[in-house]
Motif scaffolding. Structure first.
Motif, PDB file in Angstrom:
ATOM      1  N   ARG A  13       0.858  -1.175   0.000  1.00  0.00           N
ATOM      2  CA  ARG A  13       0.000   0.000   0.000  1.00  0.00           C
ATOM      3  C   ARG A  13       0.904   1.238   0.000  1.00  0.00           C
ATOM      4  O   ARG A  13       1.875   1.299   0.748  1.00  0.00           O
ATOM      5  N   VAL A  14       0.576   2.196  -0.848  1.00  0.00           N
ATOM      6  CA  VAL A  14       1.335   3.431  -0.970  1.00  0.00           C
ATOM      7  C   VAL A  14       0.405   4.591  -0.622  1.00  0.00           C
ATOM      8  O   VAL A  14      -0.733   4.647  -1.108  1.00  0.00           O
ATOM      9  N   ALA A  15       0.868   5.495   0.194  1.00  0.00           N
ATOM     10  CA  ALA A  15       0.067   6.638   0.638  1.00  0.00           C
ATOM     11  C   ALA A  15       0.114   7.755  -0.400  1.00  0.00           C
ATOM     12  O   ALA A  15       0.645   8.846  -0.165  1.00  0.00           O
ATOM     13  N   ALA A  16      -0.416   7.449  -1.585  1.00  0.00           N
ATOM     14  CA  ALA A  16      -0.483   8.420  -2.678  1.00  0.00           C
ATOM     15  C   ALA A  16      -1.625   8.002  -3.601  1.00  0.00           C
ATOM     16  O   ALA A  16      -2.032   6.833  -3.618  1.00  0.00           O
ATOM     17  N   ARG A  17      -2.117   8.956  -4.371  1.00  0.00           N
ATOM     18  CA  ARG A  17      -3.196   8.680  -5.315  1.00  0.00           C
ATOM     19  C   ARG A  17      -2.684   7.849  -6.499  1.00  0.00           C
ATOM     20  O   ARG A  17      -1.520   7.995  -6.894  1.00  0.00           O
ATOM     21  N   PRO A  18      -3.543   7.004  -7.080  1.00  0.00           N
ATOM     22  CA  PRO A  18      -3.116   6.212  -8.241  1.00  0.00           C
ATOM     23  C   PRO A  18      -2.561   7.074  -9.371  1.00  0.00           C
ATOM     24  O   PRO A  18      -1.584   6.692 -10.021  1.00  0.00           O
ATOM     25  N   GLU A  19      -3.150   8.236  -9.594  1.00  0.00           N
ATOM     26  CA  GLU A  19      -2.709   9.103 -10.692  1.00  0.00           C
ATOM     27  C   GLU A  19      -1.269   9.569 -10.509  1.00  0.00           C
ATOM     28  O   GLU A  19      -0.506   9.653 -11.473  1.00  0.00           O
ATOM     29  N   THR A  20      -0.910   9.871  -9.267  1.00  0.00           N
ATOM     30  CA  THR A  20       0.453  10.322  -8.972  1.00  0.00           C
ATOM     31  C   THR A  20       1.443   9.191  -9.228  1.00  0.00           C
ATOM     32  O   THR A  20       2.496   9.391  -9.848  1.00  0.00           O
TER      33      THR A  20
END
Length: 151
Positions: A13-20
Motif C-alpha cells: 500500500r502506498v500513501a499516494a493517489r493512483p494518478e500520482t
C-alpha cells in the motif's frame, strides 16, 4: 521449473493517489528514478505511454538499448510491456504494474512474468528478478509518489 515459478510479484500500500503513482510509471524518463533493480540508465523525455501498442525506448545499464512494446494499458490503473533488443522480437518476458485505489492510498502490485521466455541463455538473468528485487522498485516508487503528494 513450473510456469508459476516464472511469475514473481511484490505489492504494498502506498500513501499516494493512483494518478500520482501512475505518472511515474507511464513516463519512461522517470523510470530510472525508481528502478530497484538498478538496471535502467535513461530514457528520452517525451515518451509518455498512452495506449496499448505504444513503444518506448530505454537504455539499460551497460548501454543496452531496449524497445518496450506496451501490451496492457488502462490509464491510472494498469500498464505492462514486453522489452526487446531494438529491431528484434520480444524474447518472452513482461513487466506489469497494477494500481488499485485503497483506503488511505493505493495498492501497488509489480509483476515480472518470464513464463514465455524460451532462450535458456536469458534464464539466469530472469531468475535475478526476485520478489525482493521487485519490492525495491515498489518501495522507491512509493517514496517518490508520497514525496510528490507532500510537496
Amino acid at each position: 521449473m513450473s510456469q508459476s515459478e516464472r511469475i514473481v510479484s511484490a505489492e504494498r500500500r502506498v500513501a499516494a493517489r493512483p494518478e500520482t503513482i501512475f505518472e511515474l510509471i507511464a513516463d519512461p524518463a522517470q523510470q530510472p528514478r525508481w528502478d530497484g533493480n538498478d538496471n535502467l540508465a535513461e530514457a528520452a523525455p517525451g515518451q509518455r505511454v498512452t495506449a496499448v501498442g505504444d513503444v518506448f525506448v530505454m537504455t539499460n545499464v551497460g548501454d543496452r538499448v531496449r524497445e518496450n512494446r506496451v501490451v496492457e494499458f488502462e490509464e491510472g490503473r494498469r500498464i505492462a510491456w514486453n522489452p526487446a533488443p531494438v529491431g528484434e522480437p520480444a524474447p518472452g518476458h513482461l513487466w506489469r504494474w497494477e494500481l488499485e485505489p485503497a483506503a488511505e492510498g493505493t495498492l501497488v502490485r509489480h509483476t515480472y512474468d518470464w513464463s514465455g521466455l524460451t532462450d535458456e541463455r536469458r534464464f539466469e538473468r530472469a531468475r535475478s528478478f526476485t520478489p525482493d528485487a521487485l519490492r525495491a522498485s515498489v518501495d522507491r516508487l512509493a517514496e517518490l509518489a508520497e514525496g510528490a503528494e507532500r510537496a
